[in-house]
Design a protein around this motif. Structure first.
Motif, PDB file in Angstrom:
ATOM      1  N   ALA A   8     -25.665  -6.759-163.296  1.00  0.00           N
ATOM      2  CA  ALA A   8     -24.090  -7.058-163.495  1.00  0.00           C
ATOM      3  C   ALA A   8     -23.638  -6.588-165.154  1.00  0.00           C
ATOM      4  O   ALA A   8     -23.412  -7.689-165.684  1.00  0.00           O
ATOM      5  CB  ALA A   8     -23.788  -8.303-163.349  1.00  0.00           C
ATOM      6  N   ASN A  25     -20.317  -8.036-166.535  1.00  0.00           N
ATOM      7  CA  ASN A  25     -20.232  -9.632-166.319  1.00  0.00           C
ATOM      8  C   ASN A  25     -21.436 -10.481-167.168  1.00  0.00           C
ATOM      9  O   ASN A  25     -21.100 -11.586-167.476  1.00  0.00           O
ATOM     10  CB  ASN A  25     -20.331 -10.334-164.989  1.00  0.00           C
ATOM     11  CG  ASN A  25     -19.418  -9.475-164.057  1.00  0.00           C
ATOM     12  OD1 ASN A  25     -19.939  -8.521-163.381  1.00  0.00           O
ATOM     13  ND2 ASN A  25     -18.028  -9.991-164.135  1.00  0.00           N
ATOM     14  N   VAL A  26     -22.590  -9.998-167.501  1.00  0.00           N
ATOM     15  CA  VAL A  26     -23.502 -10.731-168.103  1.00  0.00           C
ATOM     16  C   VAL A  26     -24.008 -10.015-169.469  1.00  0.00           C
ATOM     17  O   VAL A  26     -23.883  -8.992-169.577  1.00  0.00           O
ATOM     18  CB  VAL A  26     -24.859 -10.782-167.153  1.00  0.00           C
ATOM     19  CG1 VAL A  26     -26.140 -11.369-167.838  1.00  0.00           C
ATOM     20  CG2 VAL A  26     -24.597 -11.294-165.851  1.00  0.00           C
ATOM     21  N   VAL A  61     -22.629 -15.530-168.984  1.00  0.00           N
ATOM     22  CA  VAL A  61     -21.587 -14.924-168.344  1.00  0.00           C
ATOM     23  C   VAL A  61     -20.505 -14.662-168.992  1.00  0.00           C
ATOM     24  O   VAL A  61     -19.953 -15.855-169.523  1.00  0.00           O
ATOM     25  CB  VAL A  61     -21.017 -15.770-166.844  1.00  0.00           C
ATOM     26  CG1 VAL A  61     -19.869 -15.010-166.351  1.00  0.00           C
ATOM     27  CG2 VAL A  61     -22.137 -16.021-166.039  1.00  0.00           C
ATOM     28  N   PRO A  79     -16.459 -12.888-162.542  1.00  0.00           N
ATOM     29  CA  PRO A  79     -16.016 -11.743-161.400  1.00  0.00           C
ATOM     30  C   PRO A  79     -14.569 -11.802-161.025  1.00  0.00           C
ATOM     31  O   PRO A  79     -14.096 -12.599-160.806  1.00  0.00           O
ATOM     32  CB  PRO A  79     -16.958 -12.012-160.270  1.00  0.00           C
ATOM     33  CG  PRO A  79     -17.701 -13.466-160.398  1.00  0.00           C
ATOM     34  CD  PRO A  79     -17.365 -13.791-161.972  1.00  0.00           C
ATOM     35  N   GLU A  96     -17.871  -7.348-158.131  1.00  0.00           N
ATOM     36  CA  GLU A  96     -18.490  -7.988-159.250  1.00  0.00           C
ATOM     37  C   GLU A  96     -19.169  -9.241-158.897  1.00  0.00           C
ATOM     38  O   GLU A  96     -20.182  -9.672-159.505  1.00  0.00           O
ATOM     39  CB  GLU A  96     -17.567  -8.334-160.556  1.00  0.00           C
ATOM     40  CG  GLU A  96     -16.989  -6.988-161.067  1.00  0.00           C
ATOM     41  CD  GLU A  96     -16.173  -7.153-162.179  1.00  0.00           C
ATOM     42  OE1 GLU A  96     -15.759  -8.289-162.666  1.00  0.00           O
ATOM     43  OE2 GLU A  96     -15.722  -6.208-162.838  1.00  0.00           O
ATOM     44  N   LEU A 112     -23.129  -9.989-159.684  1.00  0.00           N
ATOM     45  CA  LEU A 112     -23.371 -11.293-160.440  1.00  0.00           C
ATOM     46  C   LEU A 112     -24.405 -11.960-159.454  1.00  0.00           C
ATOM     47  O   LEU A 112     -25.573 -12.492-160.095  1.00  0.00           O
ATOM     48  CB  LEU A 112     -22.300 -12.143-160.569  1.00  0.00           C
ATOM     49  CG  LEU A 112     -22.551 -13.375-161.536  1.00  0.00           C
ATOM     50  CD1 LEU A 112     -23.202 -13.073-162.905  1.00  0.00           C
ATOM     51  CD2 LEU A 112     -21.323 -14.144-161.534  1.00  0.00           C
ATOM     52  N   TYR A 172     -28.731 -19.793-163.061  1.00  0.00           N
ATOM     53  CA  TYR A 172     -27.253 -19.850-163.045  1.00  0.00           C
ATOM     54  C   TYR A 172     -26.482 -20.825-162.160  1.00  0.00           C
ATOM     55  O   TYR A 172     -27.321 -21.547-161.216  1.00  0.00           O
ATOM     56  CB  TYR A 172     -26.824 -18.567-162.223  1.00  0.00           C
ATOM     57  CG  TYR A 172     -26.945 -17.361-163.181  1.00  0.00           C
ATOM     58  CD1 TYR A 172     -25.952 -16.935-163.770  1.00  0.00           C
ATOM     59  CD2 TYR A 172     -28.309 -16.745-163.670  1.00  0.00           C
ATOM     60  CE1 TYR A 172     -25.610 -15.524-164.595  1.00  0.00           C
ATOM     61  CE2 TYR A 172     -27.973 -15.543-164.397  1.00  0.00           C
ATOM     62  CZ  TYR A 172     -27.152 -15.163-164.827  1.00  0.00           C
ATOM     63  OH  TYR A 172     -27.033 -13.875-165.793  1.00  0.00           O
TER      64      TYR A 172
END
Length: 197
Positions: free
Chosen positions: A67, A70-71, A83, A87, A92, A96, A108
């Protein structure tokens, strides 16, 4: 901007394989919309407001493999994941989930909506300069690294700065409406403000 809720997509894929093209090919092992094992209180301070966050993750640097939009990783000596962008579409979300599935500590959570309040979101926004300075410094240091994974993380830091500077404010305003009203804003509805935005 209208808030897009990623949680129905997360719940719909439980027990099924992710769409092709992801590093994780086994079925999704559980509903990732719940709390992180280490809890909300241990989320990384750099995590942007929204449903998804990371608390204590492993240090294997697998999140950006899945990802990259996002990460990102911290540079506090551990390289834990967080994060940096919520998303924005199903693609996305799947990326994730791939990152979450590859992270061996299951660090997470997806229950941020139960914890963020309009006041906390506005507090985070007021302090965004601290996060932005951190990302600029990370880019400066890691962009010249001999390690390819650090140069990739530097690109993520640049993406984070661009996100803060451009589209994070509108996203957070739509997220504030969602938190207050329990639904996305309609086309004619005005969005709440952010300090200094």
């Amino acid at each position: 901007m209208t808030y897009w809720d990623p949680l129905p997509t997360v719940r719909a894929v439980v027990g099924k394989p992710l769409p092709p093209g992801r590093h994780w090919t086994d079925p999704v092992r559980h509903d990732w919309s719940g709390p992180a094992p280490e809890g909300w209180e241990k989320r990384d301070w750099r995590s942007v407001p929204g449903p998804f966050y990371a608390s204590e993750t492993d240090t294997c640097w697998t999140g950006r493999v899945c990802a990259p939009a996002n990460v990102l990783y911290d540079d506090d000596g551990y390289g834990q994941e967080f994060v940096f962008r919520q998303p924005r579409n199903p693609h996305e979300v799947y990326d994730l989930i791939c990152a979450v599935q590859c992270e061996v500590l299951d660090g997470y959570g997806g229950d941020g909506d139960a914890h963020w309040t309009p006041e906390l979101v506005r507090d985070w926004w007021r302090e965004r300069g601290r996060v932005r300075e951190w990302a600029v410094a990370l880019d400066r240091t890691w962009s010249v690294s001999e390690r390819e994974d650090r140069r990739d993380a530097a690109a993520g830091a640049r993406a984070y700065v661009a996100h803060i500077d451009h589209d994070l404010g509108p996203y957070l305003r739509s997220y504030l409406f969602r938190l207050a009203e329990g639904r996305p804003a309609g086309p004619a509805e005005s969005l709440p403000g952010l300090p200094g935005a």
